[in-house]
Structures are given as structure tokens and as C-alpha cells.
Design a protein around this motif. Structure first.
Motif, PDB file in Angstrom:
ATOM      1  N   ALA A   1     -22.494  20.722 -14.200  1.00  0.00           N
ATOM      2  CA  ALA A   1     -21.034  20.583 -14.212  1.00  0.00           C
ATOM      3  C   ALA A   1     -20.636  19.266 -13.558  1.00  0.00           C
ATOM      4  CB  ALA A   1     -20.389  21.749 -13.478  1.00  0.00           C
ATOM      5  N   GLN A   2     -19.960  18.412 -14.326  1.00  0.00           N
ATOM      6  CA  GLN A   2     -19.403  17.169 -13.790  1.00  0.00           C
ATOM      7  C   GLN A   2     -17.886  17.239 -13.937  1.00  0.00           C
ATOM      8  OE1 GLN A   2     -21.685  13.378 -14.266  1.00  0.00           O
ATOM      9  NE2 GLN A   2     -22.501  14.406 -16.073  1.00  0.00           N
ATOM     10  N   LEU A   3     -17.188  17.241 -12.809  1.00  0.00           N
ATOM     11  CA  LEU A   3     -15.742  17.450 -12.816  1.00  0.00           C
ATOM     12  C   LEU A   3     -15.024  16.182 -12.366  1.00  0.00           C
ATOM     13  CD1 LEU A   3     -15.653  20.991 -11.136  1.00  0.00           C
ATOM     14  CD2 LEU A   3     -16.030  20.405 -13.543  1.00  0.00           C
ATOM     15  N   PHE A   4     -14.223  15.628 -13.275  1.00  0.00           N
ATOM     16  CA  PHE A   4     -13.374  14.483 -12.954  1.00  0.00           C
ATOM     17  C   PHE A   4     -11.995  15.031 -12.605  1.00  0.00           C
ATOM     18  CE2 PHE A   4     -16.845  12.678 -15.196  1.00  0.00           C
ATOM     19  CZ  PHE A   4     -16.941  11.345 -14.812  1.00  0.00           C
ATOM     20  N   VAL A   5     -11.675  15.025 -11.318  1.00  0.00           N
ATOM     21  CA  VAL A   5     -10.453  15.675 -10.839  1.00  0.00           C
ATOM     22  C   VAL A   5      -9.764  14.754  -9.842  1.00  0.00           C
ATOM     23  CG1 VAL A   5      -9.497  17.669  -9.635  1.00  0.00           C
ATOM     24  CG2 VAL A   5     -11.534  17.947 -11.045  1.00  0.00           C
ATOM     25  N   ARG A   6      -8.510  14.436 -10.089  1.00  0.00           N
ATOM     26  CA  ARG A   6      -7.742  13.708  -9.083  1.00  0.00           C
ATOM     27  C   ARG A   6      -6.259  13.938  -9.323  1.00  0.00           C
ATOM     28  NH1 ARG A   6      -7.798   7.374  -8.951  1.00  0.00           N
ATOM     29  NH2 ARG A   6      -5.902   7.821  -7.793  1.00  0.00           N
TER      30      ARG A   6
ATOM     31  N   ILE B   1       0.121  12.231  -4.911  1.00  0.00           N
ATOM     32  CA  ILE B   1      -0.328  11.225  -3.937  1.00  0.00           C
ATOM     33  C   ILE B   1      -1.841  11.313  -3.801  1.00  0.00           C
ATOM     34  CG2 ILE B   1      -0.145  10.364  -1.585  1.00  0.00           C
ATOM     35  CD1 ILE B   1       2.337   9.920  -3.348  1.00  0.00           C
ATOM     36  N   ASN B   2      -2.333  12.358  -3.144  1.00  0.00           N
ATOM     37  CA  ASN B   2      -3.745  12.696  -3.229  1.00  0.00           C
ATOM     38  C   ASN B   2      -4.655  11.521  -2.899  1.00  0.00           C
ATOM     39  OD1 ASN B   2      -6.284  13.761  -4.948  1.00  0.00           O
ATOM     40  ND2 ASN B   2      -4.964  15.473  -4.462  1.00  0.00           N
ATOM     41  N   LEU B   3      -5.525  11.115  -3.833  1.00  0.00           N
ATOM     42  CA  LEU B   3      -6.481  10.026  -3.584  1.00  0.00           C
ATOM     43  C   LEU B   3      -5.815   8.680  -3.354  1.00  0.00           C
ATOM     44  CD1 LEU B   3      -9.333  10.626  -6.203  1.00  0.00           C
ATOM     45  CD2 LEU B   3      -9.498  10.872  -3.744  1.00  0.00           C
TER      46      LEU B   3
ATOM     47  N   PRO C   1       0.799  -1.226   0.000  1.00  0.00           N
ATOM     48  CA  PRO C   1       0.000   0.000   0.000  1.00  0.00           C
ATOM     49  C   PRO C   1       0.836   1.282   0.000  1.00  0.00           C
ATOM     50  CG  PRO C   1       0.220  -0.807   2.237  1.00  0.00           C
ATOM     51  CD  PRO C   1       0.932  -1.802   1.353  1.00  0.00           C
ATOM     52  N   VAL C   2       0.200   2.362  -0.471  1.00  0.00           N
ATOM     53  CA  VAL C   2       0.766   3.700  -0.324  1.00  0.00           C
ATOM     54  C   VAL C   2       0.653   4.081   1.149  1.00  0.00           C
ATOM     55  CG1 VAL C   2       0.449   6.143  -0.885  1.00  0.00           C
ATOM     56  CG2 VAL C   2       0.211   4.402  -2.675  1.00  0.00           C
ATOM     57  N   CYS C   3       1.785   4.362   1.786  1.00  0.00           N
ATOM     58  CA  CYS C   3       1.793   4.707   3.217  1.00  0.00           C
ATOM     59  C   CYS C   3       1.962   6.204   3.455  1.00  0.00           C
ATOM     60  CB  CYS C   3       2.910   3.948   3.930  1.00  0.00           C
ATOM     61  SG  CYS C   3       2.617   2.181   4.013  1.00  0.00           S
ATOM     62  N   ASP C   4       1.966   6.983   2.384  1.00  0.00           N
ATOM     63  CA  ASP C   4       2.100   8.429   2.513  1.00  0.00           C
ATOM     64  C   ASP C   4       0.846   9.022   3.152  1.00  0.00           C
ATOM     65  OD1 ASP C   4       4.560   8.343   0.971  1.00  0.00           O
ATOM     66  OD2 ASP C   4       3.277   8.014  -0.769  1.00  0.00           O
ATOM     67  N   ILE C   5       1.044  10.013   3.997  1.00  0.00           N
ATOM     68  CA  ILE C   5      -0.070  10.715   4.642  1.00  0.00           C
ATOM     69  C   ILE C   5      -0.302  12.003   3.864  1.00  0.00           C
ATOM     70  CG2 ILE C   5      -0.898  11.766   6.777  1.00  0.00           C
ATOM     71  CD1 ILE C   5       1.231   9.982   8.232  1.00  0.00           C
ATOM     72  N   ASN C   6      -1.445  12.116   3.221  1.00  0.00           N
ATOM     73  CA  ASN C   6      -1.684  13.267   2.341  1.00  0.00           C
ATOM     74  C   ASN C   6      -2.124  14.485   3.160  1.00  0.00           C
ATOM     75  OD1 ASN C   6      -1.738  13.719  -0.722  1.00  0.00           O
ATOM     76  ND2 ASN C   6      -3.512  14.856  -0.004  1.00  0.00           N
ATOM     77  N   ASN C   7      -1.171  15.047   3.908  1.00  0.00           N
ATOM     78  CA  ASN C   7      -1.506  16.198   4.754  1.00  0.00           C
ATOM     79  C   ASN C   7      -1.347  17.519   4.018  1.00  0.00           C
ATOM     80  OD1 ASN C   7       1.291  15.588   4.787  1.00  0.00           O
ATOM     81  ND2 ASN C   7       1.598  16.871   6.588  1.00  0.00           N
ATOM     82  N   ASN C   8      -1.087  17.463   2.714  1.00  0.00           N
ATOM     83  CA  ASN C   8      -1.027  18.672   1.890  1.00  0.00           C
ATOM     84  C   ASN C   8      -2.051  18.539   0.766  1.00  0.00           C
ATOM     85  OD1 ASN C   8      -0.438  20.776   0.144  1.00  0.00           O
ATOM     86  ND2 ASN C   8       1.773  20.593   0.389  1.00  0.00           N
ATOM     87  N   PRO C   9      -3.167  19.279   0.841  1.00  0.00           N
ATOM     88  CA  PRO C   9      -4.212  19.142  -0.183  1.00  0.00           C
ATOM     89  C   PRO C   9      -3.756  19.544  -1.578  1.00  0.00           C
ATOM     90  CG  PRO C   9      -4.674  20.994   1.278  1.00  0.00           C
ATOM     91  CD  PRO C   9      -3.540  20.244   1.892  1.00  0.00           C
TER      92      PRO C   9
END
Length: 544
Positions: A449-454, A151-153, A138-146
Motif C-alpha cells: 500500500a502506497q498512500l499519497f495523502v496531504r 493548511i496541514n503540510l 511563508p505560511v505562518c499558520d500553526i497546524n495544531n489541528n491534525p
């Protein structure tokens, strides 16, 4: 030992990229994926691992058998499967991104932990069946920066306890299927605003801060027996002011090996990434990474140069042969855990009926998570009026390559006209102000509006979508906003939710799959059109 034999031993410690498709012409990324002729040569020369992407699950099963035949010895066969086998291989099960499970964790910790463990189990078992033996998860990074664009999702949350609990649960699930796992990207990629595929991120935390935050999930996974750890291409100036983590003895040896007492496999992130290639040649990077304490070298830009340079380093005595033997032994030890062919032959999934039931159960479970992770604002209903527009932002053409794409087809069925926005297409924004949509393209039509964002690798600055907040608010003021649906990024959704009126229809899904689109739109579109009718129309369009 002669140099030729030494080179074969060194080659064992390299992992190259290949397509899951069988034909060279089908490669999705020919600049990164070896041709069949070169791949066959490299495996015959001793290369010990392949990372795969693309193709159907059935093709991959055949492909893995071919690769093992070319090699003639045990291979590490891996993929970046973080959200189910279907994330990388067509026909496999897709799961809600890890951040979606973290959203569930905020409401019900026990449920989220149970879901994470089941995802690990289903993913591991399905991946093993198609020929893989190593999950780069697994990805163990903590996404504490929005504002993290990469990394993100992919992260299992924004807090140490959340990420620790969910990654450990995922690890427990995978371990039941006898697959190797990988905790990444040590010592933590969550607090960056730069994608290491494009450049070298700098993170200004010292070791004390890392131990109180970023390192907590890694410690827990190591204690739980994770098989490997991937080092991220990250510069921590307060730990090593000169070298990125991948090439740093202070990070790999002093911190991971000695302080954390980790004796499993340590693998580099892909050395083809710009964070490394902007400054180091393939040969120099491979030697420095191994000298720092890494066992396996992932995807150097020039594989032959990298193998030759590392061979020269051993042959000249720059790096001791003992280090080579230790890394080869670590690799063998992990492979021995997943090599038992007799156990594999006894696997339930070799029975077609049991296999089909397993895949059906995995699909049903995936759909149940989607339903649990979706938010639809109370009494949100959307009705199309004359000339209304269904405005969709996508960042990947694969999203609309299927004949049935609910985000397009369901609004169209109730009267909306579809308009797709893509970074490579014509811009819908005003020439002088990106907060306003160019009115000439839309007239006075109301807009759904449908926004696909990641965030994801290589998206870079295109990840930043805050201009939509003002644009949607302006449409709302003009009474031209039918509704908003966000697929993916929870941060954009949270900002939009705070800025629009409660009466505006609003929905969110962390998943961007067709199932998620269908679930949301079937709840909020005012329509008597059935899926059967849409399928019938599609079949008519298909006929010549």
C-alpha cells in the motif's frame, strides 16, 4: 479628479489570476484564470498585480515580460510558492513541504533552521530569475489541528516556537534575494477543520488565546520586516461575531495595524473563495475589505464589478481618498524595493554557467533534505510474490502523468501489478464497510500500500483517510500486507505506525516527489533491477 482617472488608481490595488502558459487553451483553471484578451485589457486599464500558476520556468520568464509590456508600469507579479518554484512551475526546484522541515526541527533545531533559510534563499533567487517579485509565503499558520484539510503540510510546524523559528529563517533567506514576502493567513488558519476555499471556518479562540499561540509567528515576522501580510477568510466570533477577518476592522485595523503597528502591505486572500462568495458579491466584498483596512484585493470573482464598486465608494466619499493614497503609497514603497533594473542586470544568474550551477546546487540541496526527512523502519524489505498488488492511492492525476513514476515503475519492475485508487475512479472499498477492501478486486494477493495523502485547497472531506488504519490492520491479520509507504501526511503515518506490527515494512516521506519515491523504494524493495534498465524499457515503450 474625474471618475475615469480615479478608476485607474483604484485598479492598481487589485491582483488578478493568470496562467503561466502563454496560450489560453493551456490554462489549467480557465474558470479562475483570465484570458489573454481580458488580461491585456485589465492591465491596460491599470490593474496592478498578477498571481500566476502553471507553465514552465522559461515560459513564465517570457510571460512576465509580456505582462509588464501590456501594463506599461511596475507590476506586482506573485505566486503561491511555498515549497519551491517547482511547486507551481514545471522545471523549477521542488522542496520538502514545510511540515517536513518541522519534523527535522524536532530532532535538530540548528539543522532545521539552516535548511529553512537556505530554502528561502534558493526559492527567492530562482523566483526572481523567472520574473516574479513577490512570494506569497511563508505560511505562518500553526497546524495544531491534525484534521485541518487545507493548511496541514503547508505549515512550518505544530508549535509556536517551531513555526516562529522556521518562518523567520525562511524570511531571512528570501530577503537576501531582494524578493517581497508575505506572512499568511492572519490571524491564524491552523486550528480549523473547514477549508475556506469551500466554506467559512469558525475558530472560537479569543484574542488572549491567539496572542499566546497563533499570533506569535506573525509578530516575529513583522518585527523582522516581512513586506506583506495576507488576511485569511476566517470567522473569530469572540473578536468579531459578524464579519470574517478579511472584512473585519477589528482584525485588520485594530489588531494588525494598530496593536501590531504593521505598516506594510495588507492583502486579502482570494475573494473568489466560497468563504466570501457564499455571502457577498464581488463589489460588496471589495469595498468591505478595503474599508476594513486592506490595501490589495486578491482575485475577486468579478474583477470589473469589484473595481467599479470600490471606485464608486471613493467617488461618493464613502471611503476617503486619503485611504486610497495611503494604500497606493504602501504599494509603491514595496515595489521600489525590488524595482532596481540595474541591480537585476548585474545578477549572477544572468550568466548561463552560473545559473546552471545555481540550479544544480538547488537540486542537490533539495535531494539532501529528502534524504534527511525520510523514515524507513529498520530492516524493512519488501519482496514481490506471484500476483502481488502495488495499491496506490493518489488525489491528483498529475502525480502519475510523467512517464517515469517510481511509485509505479519500481514495484512493477520487481513483479508487482499496479492498481491506482482515485476519488473519481471505481471505489475499492466494501459496499457496507469502508474498513475493508473489496476482496473480489484483489483475490488473495498480498498488497503493497502506497498512500499519497496531504491536506491542500479544495480536498475537503477527501482528506480524511482514517479508514485506511483498519483496512491495513485487517490485511495484516490476513497475512496479506507486504508493506506500507505514506507520502505526505504525518498524522496518518503516526496512527498507522501505532496500529501495525513492528515486523511489517513501513516507510514515510513528507515529500511526494519522484525523488522521494525513488529514495524510499530503492531502500526497501528487494531488486536487482537498475534505474538504467527501467529507463531502457521506457524508451522501448515510447517507440512507435
Amino acid at each position: 479628479m474625474n471618475k475615469s482617472d480615479l478608476r485607474r488608481q483604484v485598479a492598481e490595488l487589485f491582483v488578478v489570476r493568470a496562467s503561466g502558459f502563454n496560450l489560453d487553451s493551456q490554462r489549467l483553471y480557465p474558470n479562475l484564470e483570465e484570458s489573454n484578451s481580458n488580461l491585456k485589457r485589465l492591465l491596460e486599464e491599470g490593474v496592478g498585480g498578477v498571481i500566476l500558476l502553471g507553465g514552465t520556468v522559461k515560459e513564465l520568464e517570457i510571460r512576465c515580460n509580456i505582462l509588464k509590456k501590456w501594463s506599461g508600469k511596475p507590476l506586482l507579479l506573485c505566486a503561491d510558492i511555498e515549497e519551491g518554484v517547482g511547486q507551481r512551475f514545471y522545471g523549477g526546484t521542488k522542496f520538502v513541504p514545510p511540515m517536513g522541515i518541522a519534523q527535522i526541527y524536532k530532532k535538530d533545531q540548528t539543522l532545521a533552521i539552516s535548511i529553512a533559510e537556505k530554502i528561502g534563499y534558493f526559492t527567492g533567487k530562482e523566483a526572481k530569475k523567472i520574473g516574479l517579485n513577490w512570494l506569497l509565503a511563508p505560511v505562518c499558520d500553526i497546524n495544531n489541528n491534525p484534521n485541518n484539510p487545507v493548511i496541514n503540510l503547508r505549515a512550518w510546524g505544530e508549535e509556536p516556537e517551531t513555526v516562529k523559528s522556521l518562518t523567520c529563517a525562511f524570511q531571512r533567506g528570501v530577503s537576501r534575494s531582494k524578493m517581497l514576502t508575505c506572512a499568511k493567513h492572519f490571524p491564524g488558519h491552523g486550528n480549523s477543520e473547514v477549508d475556506s476555499h469551500l466554506d467559512l471556518p469558525e475558530i472560537h479562540n479569543d484574542l488572549s488565546k491567539l496572542e499566546k499561540f497563533e499570533l506569535i509567528p506573525f509578530k516575529s515576522l513583522i518585527n523582522q520586516g516581512v513586506n506583506s501580510v495576507m488576511i485569511g477568510h476566517l470567522l473569530f466570533p469572540k473578536i468579531d461575531p459578524i464579519f470574517p477577518a478579511t472584512l473585519s476592522k477589528r482584525v485588520v485595523t485594530d489588531l494588525l495595524r494598530i496593536k501590531f503597528k504593521f505598516d506594510g502591505l495588507v492583502v486579502s486572500d482570494a475573494l473568489v473563495m466560497n468563504a466570501i462568495t457564499n455571502k457577498y458579491s464581488s463589489g460588496k466584498a471589495a469595498v468591505m475589505a478595503f474599508d476594513a483596512g486592506i490595501d490589495l484585493i486578491m482575485m475577486p470573482k468579478d474583477i470589473d464589478e469589484a473595481i467599479d464598486s470600490l471606485t464608486d465608494a471613493f467617488y461618493s466619499g464613502k471611503i476617503s481618498l486619503e485611504r486610497l493614497n495611503v494604500s497606493r503609497e504602501r504599494r509603491k514603497k514595496q515595489l521600489d524595493l525590488v524595482r532596481n533594473e540595474e541591480d537585476f542586470k548585474k545578477e549572477d544568474l544572468n550568466n548561463e554557467d552560473i545559473k546552471n550551477k545555481f540550479l544544480l546546487d538547488a537540486s542537490k540541496f533539495s535531494n539532501s533534505i529528502i534524504k534527511s526527512s525520510i523514515f524507513v523502519r529498520e530492516e524493512s524489505t519488501i519482496k514481490a510474490e506471484f500476483n502481488d498488488i502495488n495499491l496506490i492511492q493518489i488525489d491528483n492525476f498529475d502525480q502519475v502523468s510523467n512517464k517515469f513514476f517510481p511509485a509505479l515503475d519500481l514495484p512493477k519492475a520487481v513483479g508487482f501489478k499496479n492498481l491506482i485508487i482515485h476519488p473519481l475512479g471505481i471505489s475499492p472499498w466494501g459496499k457496507t464497510n469502508k474498513r475493508f477492501l473489496e476482496s473480489g478486486q484483489f483475490g488473495n494477493s498480498k498488497i503493497l500500500a502506497q498512500l499519497f495523502v496531504r491536506g491542500k485547497p479544495f480536498v475537503g472531506l477527501d482528506y480524511h483517510n482514517d479508514h485506511w488504519i483498519d483496512a491495513l490492520k485487517n490485511l495484516e491479520i490476513e497475512k496479506r500486507l507486504s508493506g506500507i509507504i505514506i507520502y505526505g501526511c504525518p498524522y496518518l503515518y503516526d496512527k498507522i505506525k501505532k496500529n501495525i506490527q513492528y515486523t511489517t515494512p513501513l516507510a514515510y516521506s513528507p515529500s511526494q516527489t519522484e525523488e522521494a519515491q525513488n529514495e524510499i523504494l530503492s531502500r526497501i524493495l528487494q531488486s536487482k533491477t537498475t534505474q538504467k534498465e527501467i529507463d531502457k524499457e521506457s524508451s522501448i515503450e515510447f517507440t512507435d
